[in-house]
Design an enzyme around this catalytic site. Structure first.
Site, PDB file in Angstrom:
ATOM      1  N   ASP A 100       2.519 -12.152 -33.301  1.00 56.45           N
ATOM      2  CA  ASP A 100       2.908 -13.451 -33.375  1.00 56.45           C
ATOM      3  C   ASP A 100       4.439 -13.135 -32.863  1.00 56.45           C
ATOM      4  O   ASP A 100       5.285 -12.618 -34.049  1.00 56.45           O
ATOM      5  CB  ASP A 100       3.071 -14.035 -34.635  1.00 56.45           C
ATOM      6  CG  ASP A 100       4.205 -15.952 -34.572  1.00 56.45           C
ATOM      7  OD1 ASP A 100       4.737 -15.623 -33.808  1.00 56.45           O
ATOM      8  OD2 ASP A 100       3.590 -16.825 -35.178  1.00 56.45           O
ATOM      9  N   SER A 149      14.499 -20.142 -18.276  1.00 59.65           N
ATOM     10  CA  SER A 149      14.159 -21.621 -18.060  1.00 59.65           C
ATOM     11  C   SER A 149      15.145 -22.558 -17.467  1.00 59.65           C
ATOM     12  O   SER A 149      16.450 -22.307 -17.573  1.00 59.65           O
ATOM     13  CB  SER A 149      13.197 -22.841 -18.524  1.00 59.65           C
ATOM     14  OG  SER A 149      12.902 -24.084 -18.076  1.00 59.65           O
ATOM     15  N   TYR A 177      13.553 -28.029 -26.060  1.00 60.94           N
ATOM     16  CA  TYR A 177      13.447 -27.483 -25.564  1.00 60.94           C
ATOM     17  C   TYR A 177      14.185 -26.816 -24.774  1.00 60.94           C
ATOM     18  O   TYR A 177      14.027 -25.339 -24.091  1.00 60.94           O
ATOM     19  CB  TYR A 177      11.691 -27.612 -24.752  1.00 60.94           C
ATOM     20  CG  TYR A 177      11.684 -26.641 -23.638  1.00 60.94           C
ATOM     21  CD1 TYR A 177      10.647 -25.665 -24.201  1.00 60.94           C
ATOM     22  CD2 TYR A 177      11.877 -27.184 -22.602  1.00 60.94           C
ATOM     23  CE1 TYR A 177      10.536 -24.037 -22.742  1.00 60.94           C
ATOM     24  CE2 TYR A 177      11.470 -25.753 -21.294  1.00 60.94           C
ATOM     25  CZ  TYR A 177      11.333 -25.125 -21.576  1.00 60.94           C
ATOM     26  OH  TYR A 177      10.234 -23.806 -20.632  1.00 60.94           O
ATOM     27  N   LYS A 228      16.311 -22.906 -24.409  1.00 64.26           N
ATOM     28  CA  LYS A 228      16.057 -22.211 -23.391  1.00 64.26           C
ATOM     29  C   LYS A 228      18.008 -21.601 -22.657  1.00 64.26           C
ATOM     30  O   LYS A 228      18.065 -20.511 -22.233  1.00 64.26           O
ATOM     31  CB  LYS A 228      15.456 -22.434 -21.980  1.00 64.26           C
ATOM     32  CG  LYS A 228      13.569 -22.718 -22.315  1.00 64.26           C
ATOM     33  CD  LYS A 228      13.692 -21.306 -22.344  1.00 64.26           C
ATOM     34  CE  LYS A 228      12.114 -20.828 -22.818  1.00 64.26           C
ATOM     35  NZ  LYS A 228      11.655 -19.849 -22.719  1.00 64.26           N
TER      36      LYS A 228
END
Length: 252
Positions: free
Chosen positions: A62, A142, A155, A159
């Site tokens: 992880d 991203s 999100y 990024k």
């Protein structure tokens, strides 16, 4: 071969972009450590690489946990003796939905995987890279961190943090001959596609999202792997702090 004699760790290497990166690096001569939370997926990718004649091991773990990073580093050094490249590819998202509908647990998970995972990779490998005289980080960010979409607020934010952190790390670690770059893919044909769209994966819904990409398709694992390969290779030895958009023109 562009990575001959090098060892690369690829997180999230059991599927999607990570699988593409791991297999491409192996074809270019690298020893590959395939890390994934899903141990069976990591084993599959490592086995397929080995069947192709390259060397690879699978290490389940992880990326949000310091102990797992230390175990990952130890496994890589035991099997291959050294590490030159770390690809921080592991990532996750909350489903595309209004910002007030994102639960705290979803927020925490997105930032833990996408941002804290890179924090731990730096803690685990910067001292090692300094000792050996250099190294390379490639962080998969991203286009969401450059040209954010509604419905993916946290999100997008995670990024954006990866992009800024990559640039700051490049500035700070350059004197140690540690290069840090990132790749910004547009939405890709991976297991997270439905989550990013927030609707069912149908031809009609795909057309709606593809309308914003001038080259008219989603990104693929090979697209991301090709960019990562360049940034990880000696061809990019004077390239650091760069965030390369692999987006078919989405951010133009």
């Amino acid at each position: 071969m562009r990575l001959q004699g090098k060892t690369a760790i690829v997180t999230g290497g059991g599927s999607g972009f990570g699988e593409g990166i791991a297999k491409t690096f192996a074809r270019e001569g690298a020893n590959v450590v395939v890390n994934d939370l899903n141990g069976a997926a990591a084993e599959r990718v490592a086995s397929e690489i080995a069947l192709g004649g390259a060397r690879a091991i699978a290490v389940a773990g992880d990326v949000t946990q310091r102990a797992d990073w230390e175990a990952l580093r130890q496994a890589a050094l035991e099997d291959f003796g050294s590490v030159q490249i770390v690809v921080n590819n592991a990532g996750t998202t909350h489903r595309n939905k209004p910002v007030l509908e994102v639960a705290e647990a979803e927020f925490d998970r997105v930032f833990a995987v996408n941002v804290k995972g890179i924090y731990w990779s730096v803690q685990a490998f910067v001292p090692y890279f300094r000792q050996q005289g250099g190294g390379v980080f490639v962080n998969i960010a991203s286009t969401a961190g450059v040209r954010p979409r509604p419905g993916l607020v946290w999100y997008n934010g995670s990024k954006g943090a990866v992009i800024v952190a990559s640039k700051a790390l490049a500035a700070e670690l350059g004197p140690d001959r540690i290069r840090v770059n990132c790749v910004n893919p547009v939405m890709g044909e991976t297991a997270l596609l439905t989550e990013f769209m927030g609707v069912d994966d149908t031809p009609e819904n795909r057309r709606r999202f593809l309308a914003g990409i001038p080259l008219g398709r989603f990104s693929t694992p090979q697209d991301v792997a090709n960019a990562s390969l360049f940034l990880a290779s000696d061809e990019a030895e004077f390239v650091t702090g760069v965030c390369l958009e692999v987006d078919g023109g989405r951010c133009v």
